[in-house]
Each structure stands twice: as structure tokens, then as C-alpha cells.
Write an enzyme that holds these catalytic residues in place. Sequence first.
Site, PDB file in Angstrom:
ATOM      1  N   GLU A 176       1.130   7.969   0.709  1.00  0.00           N
ATOM      2  CA  GLU A 176       2.353   7.188   0.899  1.00  0.00           C
ATOM      3  C   GLU A 176       2.763   6.512  -0.398  1.00  0.00           C
ATOM      4  O   GLU A 176       3.940   6.368  -0.687  1.00  0.00           O
ATOM      5  CB  GLU A 176       2.140   6.146   2.006  1.00  0.00           C
ATOM      6  CG  GLU A 176       3.422   5.475   2.474  1.00  0.00           C
ATOM      7  CD  GLU A 176       3.799   4.219   1.709  1.00  0.00           C
ATOM      8  OE1 GLU A 176       4.936   3.764   1.868  1.00  0.00           O
ATOM      9  OE2 GLU A 176       2.964   3.682   0.944  1.00  0.00           O
ATOM     10  N   GLU A 177       1.767   6.077  -1.174  1.00  0.00           N
ATOM     11  CA  GLU A 177       2.059   5.306  -2.381  1.00  0.00           C
ATOM     12  C   GLU A 177       2.498   6.185  -3.547  1.00  0.00           C
ATOM     13  O   GLU A 177       2.868   5.671  -4.601  1.00  0.00           O
ATOM     14  CB  GLU A 177       0.834   4.481  -2.806  1.00  0.00           C
ATOM     15  CG  GLU A 177       0.346   3.486  -1.753  1.00  0.00           C
ATOM     16  CD  GLU A 177       1.259   2.276  -1.578  1.00  0.00           C
ATOM     17  OE1 GLU A 177       2.359   2.265  -2.168  1.00  0.00           O
ATOM     18  OE2 GLU A 177       0.881   1.362  -0.834  1.00  0.00           O
TER      19      GLU A 177
ATOM     20  N   HIS B 167       0.121  -4.589  -3.751  1.00  0.00           N
ATOM     21  CA  HIS B 167       0.377  -3.975  -5.067  1.00  0.00           C
ATOM     22  C   HIS B 167       0.080  -4.919  -6.223  1.00  0.00           C
ATOM     23  O   HIS B 167       0.703  -4.829  -7.274  1.00  0.00           O
ATOM     24  CB  HIS B 167       1.843  -3.479  -5.179  1.00  0.00           C
ATOM     25  CG  HIS B 167       2.152  -2.356  -4.241  1.00  0.00           C
ATOM     26  ND1 HIS B 167       3.107  -1.397  -4.516  1.00  0.00           N
ATOM     27  CD2 HIS B 167       1.649  -2.026  -3.043  1.00  0.00           C
ATOM     28  CE1 HIS B 167       3.175  -0.533  -3.507  1.00  0.00           C
ATOM     29  NE2 HIS B 167       2.283  -0.909  -2.594  1.00  0.00           N
TER      30      HIS B 167
ATOM     31  N   ASP C 251      -3.880   5.439   1.899  1.00  0.00           N
ATOM     32  CA  ASP C 251      -4.044   5.282   0.453  1.00  0.00           C
ATOM     33  C   ASP C 251      -3.634   3.889  -0.013  1.00  0.00           C
ATOM     34  O   ASP C 251      -2.921   3.166   0.674  1.00  0.00           O
ATOM     35  CB  ASP C 251      -3.245   6.350  -0.307  1.00  0.00           C
ATOM     36  CG  ASP C 251      -1.760   6.357   0.026  1.00  0.00           C
ATOM     37  OD1 ASP C 251      -1.417   6.114   1.203  1.00  0.00           O
ATOM     38  OD2 ASP C 251      -0.939   6.584  -0.875  1.00  0.00           O
TER      39      ASP C 251
ATOM     40  N   HIS D 179      -0.700   4.247   6.409  1.00  0.00           N
ATOM     41  CA  HIS D 179      -1.170   5.126   5.333  1.00  0.00           C
ATOM     42  C   HIS D 179      -2.576   4.714   4.904  1.00  0.00           C
ATOM     43  O   HIS D 179      -2.925   3.531   4.940  1.00  0.00           O
ATOM     44  CB  HIS D 179      -0.197   5.158   4.147  1.00  0.00           C
ATOM     45  CG  HIS D 179       0.088   3.836   3.496  1.00  0.00           C
ATOM     46  ND1 HIS D 179      -0.747   3.282   2.559  1.00  0.00           N
ATOM     47  CD2 HIS D 179       1.115   2.962   3.633  1.00  0.00           C
ATOM     48  CE1 HIS D 179      -0.229   2.139   2.138  1.00  0.00           C
ATOM     49  NE2 HIS D 179       0.897   1.903   2.788  1.00  0.00           N
TER      50      HIS D 179
ATOM     51  N   GLU E 283       3.096  -1.559   8.277  1.00  0.00           N
ATOM     52  CA  GLU E 283       3.199  -2.098   6.909  1.00  0.00           C
ATOM     53  C   GLU E 283       3.264  -3.629   6.990  1.00  0.00           C
ATOM     54  O   GLU E 283       3.717  -4.188   7.991  1.00  0.00           O
ATOM     55  CB  GLU E 283       4.486  -1.588   6.232  1.00  0.00           C
ATOM     56  CG  GLU E 283       4.477  -0.111   5.884  1.00  0.00           C
ATOM     57  CD  GLU E 283       3.709   0.207   4.609  1.00  0.00           C
ATOM     58  OE1 GLU E 283       3.163  -0.721   3.977  1.00  0.00           O
ATOM     59  OE2 GLU E 283       3.635   1.403   4.273  1.00  0.00           O
TER      60      GLU E 283
ATOM     61  N   ASP F  99      -2.077  -3.905   2.489  1.00  0.00           N
ATOM     62  CA  ASP F  99      -1.244  -2.691   2.438  1.00  0.00           C
ATOM     63  C   ASP F  99      -2.136  -1.452   2.367  1.00  0.00           C
ATOM     64  O   ASP F  99      -2.390  -0.964   1.300  1.00  0.00           O
ATOM     65  CB  ASP F  99      -0.310  -2.795   1.231  1.00  0.00           C
ATOM     66  CG  ASP F  99       0.685  -1.671   1.151  1.00  0.00           C
ATOM     67  OD1 ASP F  99       0.855  -0.961   2.149  1.00  0.00           O
ATOM     68  OD2 ASP F  99       1.279  -1.482   0.071  1.00  0.00           O
TER      69      ASP F  99
END
Length: 379
Positions: A140-141, A352, A78, A76, A165, A108
Amino acid sequence: MLNTEKLLADLVRIPSVSSVSPAFDSPNLPIIERLANYLEDLGCATEIMALPEDPGKANLIATLGSGEGGLVLAGHSDTVPYDDTGWESDPFQLTSNNDRLHGLGSADMKGFLAVATSIASRLDAKRLKRPLHIVVTADEESQMNGARVLAASGRPKADYCIIGEPTDLKPVRMHKGVLMEAIAIHGGSGHSSEPDTAPNALDGLSHVLHALDVWREQLRKRFRAPEFAVPYPTLNFGHVHGGDNPNRICADVELHIDMRLVPGMDPVAMREELDICLNQALAGTGCTYKRRILFEGFGAFETSADSEFVRVVERLAGAPAQTVSFGTEASFFSSMGMETIVIGPGRISQAHQPNEYVEQASLAAGETLLEELVTELTS
Ligand SMILES: [Zn+2]
């Protein structure tokens, strides 16, 4: 040949935050266009697939070589939003500190996107027997709309898919599914001293909570998944809001729930069961309800332990395939008919959060491993 760390620095520099709150959400088109430029220069055929309902958002499919089957490397584009205060360096400037490369999305999963692009720069399209597709998704997030649009399009078609991932380069062949719902219960208002004049939504809620508790106990018995640390499906009461004064009958209350699904549970069927449960709970109370989807979600993801693909990845990674508690886009790629494994550099514990980083060693080891995988599966 492209340098992975320089690529990563370039990708980190392009903001691509996605969020369910519009205040933080941003388009991902700039990073998609940048990757498309790199990959076109390397001889890939590229397709930018716009998300019809999200202006400024798109997926990218870049294909090296041609023919049937082949391998997808998927990631992803984003990132999650960032805390202004927590970062010790600029989140959009890749900053190295000993072995660590700090930057928003470094683990990530812009690190993986840099690795995939760098691998493509070392491949000779003419020597590929099967195609390599690099697929980069949007959102995705937040809502996983990019993967949803991709799965609906049915493109690209391939035999195998690796989602990069951050798993610390351990293969993952299974994770749970998820869905999130809001249940708005409506009754009526009136004076608290005359409780029979209107149905109280909070009384309705107590019936609903009891019924959901009974249902989740049943689900726990019906569906087992011993591979997971929590070896059964879960249903969490996460948020409730309603009513105002103690001396008024409560007319409206809203409950939010989150369900984690194990293999064998279909999200559509679960929503139907949920409605049956809610209708039964509120029958005779005078209350009504409206259910709304907070997160469309996805079913559990599972690739069989016996799969030849799993064996190949386990052999090259030197580690057995495992399960994880976090969700990925794997269910969407699986649903397109590809055998799918999640494996990539960096650790999920580094994602994150402020000062996110990927270790140089992990990035380099990931590159070696993925290049071996690509060679084995495209030649
Ligand atoms: Zn991710």
C-alpha cells in the site's frame, strides 16, 4: 481469546517495509504467514494470494463464517521505511511510554490488524449470519499493487468494507484520487548560437507548462468538490530535469507531475486528456514527447452520505463522516462493489515518522467500536 497488545508487539517485530526504491523494499510474506497462522487457528478459512509480479509479496484473505454478503475488515501489512537516527526506541520492538505504544507501523496500520485479529478470536463462527473477511494487503505504501491484484481477482465479495487506516476513529467516506506521470520531451542538440538547427526541448517544455496550466484551470472549473479543504482537482509540477551547458541546445528534458482527482474524474480519461494537451502544446515545435506512468494511482473514493452503512458507522462512532486529504485503498474496495468507509485507531499525524505510536486508549476504543460494528453487520 487473543491479547491485542501482544499481537501488535508480534506484528511490529516482523519487518514489512515497502518502498518504491528497491534498496528499502522488503517482502511482506513473513507477516502475511504469521497473520494467516493466527487466523487459521481461530477457525478462519485463509487464502494467501501471491502478487504475480512481486516475488515475496502477497495478500491474505481470511474468512470466518460463510454465506453471501458480510463485512470486510481491510488493512495493509506494509510500513514505510524508517530513519535510523530519528527513533528513540527500536522501531521493531513495541515500546510503551505512558499511554503510547511506539513501533514502526503501530498506527499505520498494524494496530488495526491486531484489533481485527483480536475481534476474530472472540467471535463464534457458528453464530455469524454473514461472513467476516479480514483482508490484509501488500504494497500500500509504494504502488498499491496488492489492492490492484485483489480488485482484479474480485475476491472477496461482501456488502461492506471497513479500512482501518488511522483516522482517530472518525469515519471517512471520501478522499481524492491520484496519478503521477513523467513527461520526457525530446528535441535535438546543437550550438546555442544557431538556435534554428534543432528544436530545443526546454522551449518545448515552456509550451507544455503553459498548456498544462490552462488545462488545470479548465479542470478546476469543470470539477468541483466542496467537501474538500481544497475543493477542486490539482496538478502539481513536482520535478524537472534536463540539459547540460548554457551553450548547447537542450535535447532532452523530463517533467514529473502529480494530479489529485475529485469524484467524477476517471484516471484513464484524464491520461487521454493529458495526451491531447501535450500533443497540442508541442505541435509545430519540432519536439516530441514520451509519457510514462510513475504511479498508476486510483480514482477518488466516495461513499454516499445517504448510505445506510455510513449512518450505522456514524452512529456507533459518534461522529459525522468526513473527507481526508490522504489516499487509501478504498477506491479498490469500492470498485469491487462494497460500500466502503475508512476508520481506525491512531492518528495519521503519528504515521510515517520516527517514534510512530498508537495510544493504548485509541486502540482499546477502536476495538470496542469495531467489535460493535462487526456484531451489527454480521448478525
Ligand atoms: Zn496506511
